[in-house]
Design a protein around this motif. Structure first.
Motif, PDB file in Angstrom:
ATOM      1  N   GLN A  12       0.928  -1.333   0.160  1.00  0.00           N
ATOM      2  CA  GLN A  12      -0.012  -0.046   0.166  1.00  0.00           C
ATOM      3  C   GLN A  12       1.055   1.188   0.072  1.00  0.00           C
ATOM      4  OE1 GLN A  12      -3.261   0.140  -0.184  1.00  0.00           O
ATOM      5  NE2 GLN A  12      -3.470  -2.030  -0.278  1.00  0.00           N
ATOM      6  N   THR A  13       0.775   2.046  -1.193  1.00  0.00           N
ATOM      7  CA  THR A  13       1.643   3.119  -0.975  1.00  0.00           C
ATOM      8  C   THR A  13       1.322   4.231  -0.083  1.00  0.00           C
ATOM      9  OG1 THR A  13       0.423   4.093  -3.022  1.00  0.00           O
ATOM     10  CG2 THR A  13       2.243   2.743  -3.795  1.00  0.00           C
ATOM     11  N   PHE A  14       0.186   4.251   0.333  1.00  0.00           N
ATOM     12  CA  PHE A  14      -0.447   5.287   0.949  1.00  0.00           C
ATOM     13  C   PHE A  14       0.418   5.223   2.558  1.00  0.00           C
ATOM     14  CE2 PHE A  14      -2.981   6.268   4.988  1.00  0.00           C
ATOM     15  CZ  PHE A  14      -3.209   7.443   4.922  1.00  0.00           C
ATOM     16  N   TRP A  15       0.485   3.834   2.977  1.00  0.00           N
ATOM     17  CA  TRP A  15       1.335   3.785   4.244  1.00  0.00           C
ATOM     18  C   TRP A  15       2.949   4.040   3.937  1.00  0.00           C
ATOM     19  CZ3 TRP A  15      -1.212   4.044   8.607  1.00  0.00           C
ATOM     20  CH2 TRP A  15      -2.514   3.413   8.409  1.00  0.00           C
ATOM     21  N   ILE A  16       3.347   3.544   2.940  1.00  0.00           N
ATOM     22  CA  ILE A  16       4.864   3.913   2.606  1.00  0.00           C
ATOM     23  C   ILE A  16       5.108   5.410   2.653  1.00  0.00           C
ATOM     24  CG2 ILE A  16       6.864   3.678   0.873  1.00  0.00           C
ATOM     25  CD1 ILE A  16       5.408   0.717   0.407  1.00  0.00           C
ATOM     26  N   LYS A  17       4.094   6.265   2.026  1.00  0.00           N
ATOM     27  CA  LYS A  17       4.253   7.605   1.783  1.00  0.00           C
ATOM     28  C   LYS A  17       4.181   8.341   3.255  1.00  0.00           C
ATOM     29  CE  LYS A  17       2.131   8.182  -2.874  1.00  0.00           C
ATOM     30  NZ  LYS A  17       1.189   8.723  -3.644  1.00  0.00           N
ATOM     31  N   ILE A  18       3.167   7.570   3.923  1.00  0.00           N
ATOM     32  CA  ILE A  18       3.313   8.312   5.344  1.00  0.00           C
ATOM     33  C   ILE A  18       4.537   7.820   6.177  1.00  0.00           C
ATOM     34  CG2 ILE A  18       2.123   8.004   7.632  1.00  0.00           C
ATOM     35  CD1 ILE A  18       0.405   9.442   5.856  1.00  0.00           C
ATOM     36  N   HIS A  19       5.250   6.637   5.952  1.00  0.00           N
ATOM     37  CA  HIS A  19       6.218   6.278   6.380  1.00  0.00           C
ATOM     38  C   HIS A  19       7.425   7.387   6.123  1.00  0.00           C
ATOM     39  CE1 HIS A  19      10.279   4.257   5.447  1.00  0.00           C
ATOM     40  NE2 HIS A  19      10.167   3.858   6.650  1.00  0.00           N
ATOM     41  N   SER A  20       7.473   7.690   4.651  1.00  0.00           N
ATOM     42  CA  SER A  20       8.402   8.471   4.310  1.00  0.00           C
ATOM     43  C   SER A  20       8.478   9.774   4.796  1.00  0.00           C
ATOM     44  CB  SER A  20       8.426   8.728   2.518  1.00  0.00           C
ATOM     45  OG  SER A  20       8.513   7.315   2.039  1.00  0.00           O
ATOM     46  N   CYS A  21       7.337  10.499   5.069  1.00  0.00           N
ATOM     47  CA  CYS A  21       7.005  11.681   6.044  1.00  0.00           C
ATOM     48  C   CYS A  21       7.546  11.586   7.070  1.00  0.00           C
ATOM     49  CB  CYS A  21       5.542  12.240   5.767  1.00  0.00           C
ATOM     50  SG  CYS A  21       5.023  12.490   4.021  1.00  0.00           S
ATOM     51  N   PHE A  22       7.354  10.666   7.983  1.00  0.00           N
ATOM     52  CA  PHE A  22       7.721  10.435   9.389  1.00  0.00           C
ATOM     53  C   PHE A  22       9.142  10.161   9.467  1.00  0.00           C
ATOM     54  CE2 PHE A  22       3.300   9.895  10.591  1.00  0.00           C
ATOM     55  CZ  PHE A  22       3.180  10.371  11.786  1.00  0.00           C
ATOM     56  N   ASN A  23       9.898   9.544   8.350  1.00  0.00           N
ATOM     57  CA  ASN A  23      11.177   9.146   8.185  1.00  0.00           C
ATOM     58  C   ASN A  23      12.095  10.362   7.943  1.00  0.00           C
ATOM     59  OD1 ASN A  23      13.438   7.860   8.320  1.00  0.00           O
ATOM     60  ND2 ASN A  23      13.139   6.873   5.941  1.00  0.00           N
ATOM     61  N   PHE A  24      11.410  11.163   7.195  1.00  0.00           N
ATOM     62  CA  PHE A  24      11.803  12.553   6.991  1.00  0.00           C
ATOM     63  C   PHE A  24      12.212  13.435   7.955  1.00  0.00           C
ATOM     64  CE2 PHE A  24      11.612  17.189   5.541  1.00  0.00           C
ATOM     65  CZ  PHE A  24      13.034  17.154   4.652  1.00  0.00           C
ATOM     66  N   LEU A  25      11.216  13.462   8.855  1.00  0.00           N
ATOM     67  CA  LEU A  25      10.969  14.303  10.049  1.00  0.00           C
ATOM     68  C   LEU A  25      11.905  13.927  11.283  1.00  0.00           C
ATOM     69  CD1 LEU A  25       7.335  15.058  10.439  1.00  0.00           C
ATOM     70  CD2 LEU A  25       8.850  16.514   9.897  1.00  0.00           C
ATOM     71  N   LEU A  26      12.186  12.699  11.162  1.00  0.00           N
ATOM     72  CA  LEU A  26      13.123  11.944  12.199  1.00  0.00           C
ATOM     73  C   LEU A  26      14.424  12.059  11.745  1.00  0.00           C
ATOM     74  CD1 LEU A  26      13.750   9.903  14.390  1.00  0.00           C
ATOM     75  CD2 LEU A  26      13.322   7.992  12.761  1.00  0.00           C
ATOM     76  N   ILE A  27      14.628  12.156  10.404  1.00  0.00           N
ATOM     77  CA  ILE A  27      16.039  12.292  10.010  1.00  0.00           C
ATOM     78  C   ILE A  27      16.333  13.874  10.309  1.00  0.00           C
ATOM     79  CG2 ILE A  27      17.514  12.812   7.909  1.00  0.00           C
ATOM     80  CD1 ILE A  27      15.896  10.505   6.360  1.00  0.00           C
ATOM     81  N   VAL A  28      15.695  14.910   9.998  1.00  0.00           N
ATOM     82  CA  VAL A  28      15.887  16.127  10.390  1.00  0.00           C
ATOM     83  C   VAL A  28      15.938  16.205  11.885  1.00  0.00           C
ATOM     84  CG1 VAL A  28      14.873  18.557  10.385  1.00  0.00           C
ATOM     85  CG2 VAL A  28      14.438  17.098   8.460  1.00  0.00           C
ATOM     86  N   GLY A  29      15.239  15.783  12.752  1.00  0.00           N
ATOM     87  CA  GLY A  29      15.156  15.812  14.270  1.00  0.00           C
ATOM     88  C   GLY A  29      16.382  15.191  14.785  1.00  0.00           C
TER      89      GLY A  29
END
Length: 274
Positions: free
Chosen positions: A69-86
């Motif tokens: 499901q690309t929806f969940w992977i897109k959510i994952h990518s958003c959270f992952n990006f925020l985590l990387i910045v943090g």
């Protein structure tokens, strides 16, 4: 090719999930062991937040990859990006607040001595302020850091041999008076004040006591030694976070590839389907 890309994405997220659980478990261990938690409270919150963040991000990635499901992977990518910045922000912050402070090397002495004024105000205000030091001092006493020094020393040890001893920052700051005080050595934790008084005007010299329940636990040098340990722990944590950040950037790239692969897979199915 789509299955390979998705499989690698699933495998790496599984590893991150395990890493997150290990980080949460380490934080829980420090919290459950009362004496350790007070001495190592500087690591509890960072480990817990890191573990929870890694767990959530990897779980979202696994749901998306296993269900395709690309929806969940897109959510994952958003959270992952925020985590990387943090993580980048926290790593930079950790290096900044631990940049100051280093033990003073003394001539012909195997250990270093530490001064509270050498450390950043942020570390002093958050870890050795008046509200927290009583608990930390009790923790250090319960850990028998000074009694361990006596047990491991020779009964007939001379002052020259003691000066060659490799002391930890906490032992150097909490279990003996500063060398500048000019006290007479009797054993590792028993020093005699000269009749003329301390050689220098230093509050640590007057705070020192041969009483095992006091020693130099209220000295600024003891707080400095404790901060030296925190500095070392945070530096190690910051280095580990650099590797985790690089790893997460790779996962972020794989997530983009996984989204593309799933789209291609669905397109082929639609094309050749009934």
């Amino acid at each position: 090719m789509a299955r390979i890309s998705n499989g690698v994405f699933t495998f790496i997220n599984s590893l991150i999930l395990i890493l997150g659980l290990v980080s949460i478990g380490a934080s829980a261990y420090l919290m459950m062991h009362h004496s350790s938690s007070l001495c190592q409270k500087a690591l509890q919150l960072p480990l817990f937040l890191l573990g929870v963040s890694l767990f959530v991000v990897s779980l979202l990635g696994l749901i998306g990859s296993l269900c395709e499901q690309t929806f969940w992977i897109k959510i994952h990518s958003c959270f992952n990006f925020l985590l990387i910045v943090g993580l980048i922000c926290f790593t930079v912050f950790a290096f900044i607040v631990t940049n100051k402070g280093a033990g003073k090397a003394l001539s012909r002495i195997g250990y270093r001595e530490y001064r509270l004024g050498d450390y950043s105000n942020w570390l002093k205000n958050h870890f050795v302020n008046q509200n927290t030091w009583d608990e930390i001092r009790s923790c250090l006493m319960d850990a028998h850091v000074c009694q361990t020094l006596v047990i491991h020393s020779d009964v007939n040890q001379q002052v020259a041999d003691f000066y060659k001893t490799k002391l930890s920052p906490v032992q150097s700051g909490c279990c003996k008076p500063p060398a500048d005080c000019g006290f007479e050595y009797k054993n590792a934790t028993f020093w005699i004040v000269p009749e003329s008084g301390p050689a220098v005007q230093d509050s640590d010299c007057t705070t020192w006591s041969n009483n095992q329940s006091k020693h130099c636990y209220d000295c600024s040098s003891c707080k400095a030694g404790f901060l030296a340990n925190i500095k070392k722990e945070w530096r190690i944590l910051a280095i580990v976070l650099i590797f985790i950040t690089v790893f997460l950037i790779i996962v972020y790239s794989l997530g983009c590839c996984a989204i593309r692969s799933i789209h291609q897979s669905h397109s082929k199915y639609s094309k050749f389907g009934p």
